[in-house]
Write a protein that holds these residues in place. Structure first.
Motif, PDB file in Angstrom:
ATOM      1  N   PHE A  11       0.809  -1.218   0.000  1.00  0.00           N
ATOM      2  CA  PHE A  11       0.000   0.000   0.000  1.00  0.00           C
ATOM      3  C   PHE A  11       0.843   1.270   0.000  1.00  0.00           C
ATOM      4  O   PHE A  11       0.364   2.332  -0.370  1.00  0.00           O
ATOM      5  CB  PHE A  11      -0.960   0.008   1.198  1.00  0.00           C
ATOM      6  CG  PHE A  11      -2.079  -0.968   1.058  1.00  0.00           C
ATOM      7  CD1 PHE A  11      -3.179  -0.686   0.267  1.00  0.00           C
ATOM      8  CD2 PHE A  11      -2.037  -2.186   1.713  1.00  0.00           C
ATOM      9  CE1 PHE A  11      -4.213  -1.584   0.124  1.00  0.00           C
ATOM     10  CE2 PHE A  11      -3.076  -3.103   1.582  1.00  0.00           C
ATOM     11  CZ  PHE A  11      -4.165  -2.792   0.782  1.00  0.00           C
ATOM     12  N   ASN A  12       2.088   1.171   0.419  1.00  0.00           N
ATOM     13  CA  ASN A  12       2.952   2.346   0.430  1.00  0.00           C
ATOM     14  C   ASN A  12       3.623   2.606  -0.913  1.00  0.00           C
ATOM     15  O   ASN A  12       4.238   3.651  -1.100  1.00  0.00           O
ATOM     16  CB  ASN A  12       4.012   2.224   1.526  1.00  0.00           C
ATOM     17  CG  ASN A  12       3.437   2.515   2.889  1.00  0.00           C
ATOM     18  OD1 ASN A  12       2.636   3.421   3.051  1.00  0.00           O
ATOM     19  ND2 ASN A  12       3.820   1.735   3.872  1.00  0.00           N
ATOM     20  N   MET A  13       3.516   1.671  -1.855  1.00  0.00           N
ATOM     21  CA  MET A  13       4.202   1.831  -3.139  1.00  0.00           C
ATOM     22  C   MET A  13       3.819   3.131  -3.868  1.00  0.00           C
ATOM     23  O   MET A  13       4.721   3.839  -4.351  1.00  0.00           O
ATOM     24  CB  MET A  13       3.973   0.615  -4.039  1.00  0.00           C
ATOM     25  CG  MET A  13       4.865   0.613  -5.271  1.00  0.00           C
ATOM     26  SD  MET A  13       6.645   0.757  -4.919  1.00  0.00           S
ATOM     27  CE  MET A  13       6.941  -0.718  -3.991  1.00  0.00           C
ATOM     28  N   PRO A  14       2.545   3.506  -3.967  1.00  0.00           N
ATOM     29  CA  PRO A  14       2.245   4.772  -4.651  1.00  0.00           C
ATOM     30  C   PRO A  14       2.886   5.976  -3.959  1.00  0.00           C
ATOM     31  O   PRO A  14       3.308   6.928  -4.612  1.00  0.00           O
ATOM     32  CB  PRO A  14       0.718   4.866  -4.603  1.00  0.00           C
ATOM     33  CG  PRO A  14       0.240   3.490  -4.311  1.00  0.00           C
ATOM     34  CD  PRO A  14       1.340   2.803  -3.561  1.00  0.00           C
ATOM     35  N   ILE A  15       2.979   5.914  -2.643  1.00  0.00           N
ATOM     36  CA  ILE A  15       3.594   7.011  -1.902  1.00  0.00           C
ATOM     37  C   ILE A  15       5.103   7.013  -2.135  1.00  0.00           C
ATOM     38  O   ILE A  15       5.708   8.064  -2.365  1.00  0.00           O
ATOM     39  CB  ILE A  15       3.265   6.902  -0.399  1.00  0.00           C
ATOM     40  CG1 ILE A  15       1.754   6.991  -0.192  1.00  0.00           C
ATOM     41  CG2 ILE A  15       3.968   8.001   0.385  1.00  0.00           C
ATOM     42  CD1 ILE A  15       1.315   6.697   1.220  1.00  0.00           C
ATOM     43  N   THR A 110      -4.408  14.215  -1.139  1.00  0.00           N
ATOM     44  CA  THR A 110      -5.675  13.542  -0.844  1.00  0.00           C
ATOM     45  C   THR A 110      -6.013  12.531  -1.937  1.00  0.00           C
ATOM     46  O   THR A 110      -6.417  11.403  -1.646  1.00  0.00           O
ATOM     47  CB  THR A 110      -6.806  14.569  -0.695  1.00  0.00           C
ATOM     48  OG1 THR A 110      -6.492  15.434   0.412  1.00  0.00           O
ATOM     49  CG2 THR A 110      -8.144  13.903  -0.441  1.00  0.00           C
ATOM     50  N   ALA A 111      -5.817  12.911  -3.184  1.00  0.00           N
ATOM     51  CA  ALA A 111      -6.087  11.987  -4.294  1.00  0.00           C
ATOM     52  C   ALA A 111      -5.150  10.786  -4.240  1.00  0.00           C
ATOM     53  O   ALA A 111      -5.579   9.639  -4.468  1.00  0.00           O
ATOM     54  CB  ALA A 111      -5.946  12.714  -5.630  1.00  0.00           C
ATOM     55  N   LEU A 112      -3.884  11.020  -3.932  1.00  0.00           N
ATOM     56  CA  LEU A 112      -2.924   9.925  -3.797  1.00  0.00           C
ATOM     57  C   LEU A 112      -3.348   8.980  -2.676  1.00  0.00           C
ATOM     58  O   LEU A 112      -3.356   7.757  -2.843  1.00  0.00           O
ATOM     59  CB  LEU A 112      -1.524  10.489  -3.515  1.00  0.00           C
ATOM     60  CG  LEU A 112      -0.402   9.485  -3.315  1.00  0.00           C
ATOM     61  CD1 LEU A 112      -0.109   8.743  -4.623  1.00  0.00           C
ATOM     62  CD2 LEU A 112       0.851  10.197  -2.814  1.00  0.00           C
ATOM     63  N   MET A 113      -3.734   9.553  -1.543  1.00  0.00           N
ATOM     64  CA  MET A 113      -4.130   8.742  -0.392  1.00  0.00           C
ATOM     65  C   MET A 113      -5.448   8.010  -0.652  1.00  0.00           C
ATOM     66  O   MET A 113      -5.646   6.894  -0.180  1.00  0.00           O
ATOM     67  CB  MET A 113      -4.216   9.609   0.865  1.00  0.00           C
ATOM     68  CG  MET A 113      -2.892  10.256   1.257  1.00  0.00           C
ATOM     69  SD  MET A 113      -1.550   9.089   1.524  1.00  0.00           S
ATOM     70  CE  MET A 113      -1.962   8.515   3.165  1.00  0.00           C
ATOM     71  N   ARG A 114      -6.337   8.623  -1.405  1.00  0.00           N
ATOM     72  CA  ARG A 114      -7.596   7.953  -1.724  1.00  0.00           C
ATOM     73  C   ARG A 114      -7.352   6.765  -2.641  1.00  0.00           C
ATOM     74  O   ARG A 114      -7.930   5.686  -2.453  1.00  0.00           O
ATOM     75  CB  ARG A 114      -8.588   8.906  -2.375  1.00  0.00           C
ATOM     76  CG  ARG A 114      -9.886   8.201  -2.690  1.00  0.00           C
ATOM     77  CD  ARG A 114     -10.926   9.072  -3.253  1.00  0.00           C
ATOM     78  NE  ARG A 114     -12.128   8.263  -3.475  1.00  0.00           N
ATOM     79  CZ  ARG A 114     -13.231   8.745  -3.904  1.00  0.00           C
ATOM     80  NH1 ARG A 114     -13.353  10.031  -4.146  1.00  0.00           N
ATOM     81  NH2 ARG A 114     -14.260   7.958  -4.104  1.00  0.00           N
ATOM     82  N   GLY A 115      -6.506   6.943  -3.634  1.00  0.00           N
ATOM     83  CA  GLY A 115      -6.177   5.835  -4.527  1.00  0.00           C
ATOM     84  C   GLY A 115      -5.581   4.667  -3.767  1.00  0.00           C
ATOM     85  O   GLY A 115      -5.885   3.504  -4.031  1.00  0.00           O
ATOM     86  N   ARG A 116      -4.765   4.992  -2.801  1.00  0.00           N
ATOM     87  CA  ARG A 116      -4.151   3.967  -1.944  1.00  0.00           C
ATOM     88  C   ARG A 116      -5.224   3.248  -1.132  1.00  0.00           C
ATOM     89  O   ARG A 116      -5.256   2.024  -1.062  1.00  0.00           O
ATOM     90  CB  ARG A 116      -3.136   4.675  -1.052  1.00  0.00           C
ATOM     91  CG  ARG A 116      -2.435   3.849  -0.057  1.00  0.00           C
ATOM     92  CD  ARG A 116      -1.439   4.778   0.689  1.00  0.00           C
ATOM     93  NE  ARG A 116      -0.854   4.104   1.805  1.00  0.00           N
ATOM     94  CZ  ARG A 116      -1.154   4.355   3.076  1.00  0.00           C
ATOM     95  NH1 ARG A 116      -2.034   5.276   3.372  1.00  0.00           N
ATOM     96  NH2 ARG A 116      -0.563   3.695   4.028  1.00  0.00           N
ATOM     97  N   ALA A 117      -6.115   3.999  -0.518  1.00  0.00           N
ATOM     98  CA  ALA A 117      -7.183   3.401   0.296  1.00  0.00           C
ATOM     99  C   ALA A 117      -8.156   2.594  -0.567  1.00  0.00           C
ATOM    100  O   ALA A 117      -8.654   1.548  -0.136  1.00  0.00           O
ATOM    101  CB  ALA A 117      -7.932   4.484   1.064  1.00  0.00           C
ATOM    102  N   ASP A 118      -8.408   3.072  -1.779  1.00  0.00           N
ATOM    103  CA  ASP A 118      -9.328   2.371  -2.675  1.00  0.00           C
ATOM    104  C   ASP A 118      -8.810   0.991  -3.077  1.00  0.00           C
ATOM    105  O   ASP A 118      -9.572   0.147  -3.537  1.00  0.00           O
ATOM    106  CB  ASP A 118      -9.599   3.193  -3.937  1.00  0.00           C
ATOM    107  CG  ASP A 118     -10.538   4.357  -3.693  1.00  0.00           C
ATOM    108  OD1 ASP A 118     -11.174   4.420  -2.608  1.00  0.00           O
ATOM    109  OD2 ASP A 118     -10.636   5.231  -4.586  1.00  0.00           O
TER     110      ASP A 118
END
Length: 131
Positions: A11-15, A110-118
């Protein structure tokens, strides 16, 4: 193949990708670094709340509202008073930027974090199907 990928999804990969992106403008890479390790839901909701408060502050600034007890200032104060270290670090990172830039960077986060949560549901479904 996709199920195998999702079963080991980080889940941390996009970040991490954002942190390491040399072409990422402004404070965004640093905001992403601050978000590393935050929970899926809390990381998203706390970033969203702060982004909305900065958007409201930018709208007030555009309307030339200077009241020290304006709704946006009160909202930001309430957020910071709650004591979330994540939100405080995000705030501190963007506090010196022009309001529009700060709001834009927080909306991006926020968009980055939402994509991660999704990704939680598809990942969890893949993990359950491989058991």
């Amino acid at each position: 193949m996709i199920a195998d990928y999702l079963a080991t999804f980080d889940f941390n990969m996009p970040i991490i990708d954002a942190v390491n992106d040399p072409d990422l403008a402004g404070a965004r890479s640093e905001l992403a670094a601050l978000a590393l390790g935050e929970g899926l839901d809390s990381g998203y909701y706390e970033a969203q709340e702060l982004a909305e408060a900065f958007l409201e502050a930018a709208r007030e600034a555009n309307a030339e509202i200077t009241d020290p007890e304006s709704p946006a200032r009160e909202r930001l104060s309430n957020i910071l008073d709650r004591g979330s270290s994540y939100q405080r670090h995000l705030f501190d990172k963007v506090a010196t930027l022009p309001l529009a830039d700060a709001a834009s960077d927080l909306v991006w986060l926020t968009a980055l974090m939402r994509g991660r949560a999704d990704m939680y549901r598809p990942v969890e479904a893949a993990r359950l199907s491989t058991r």
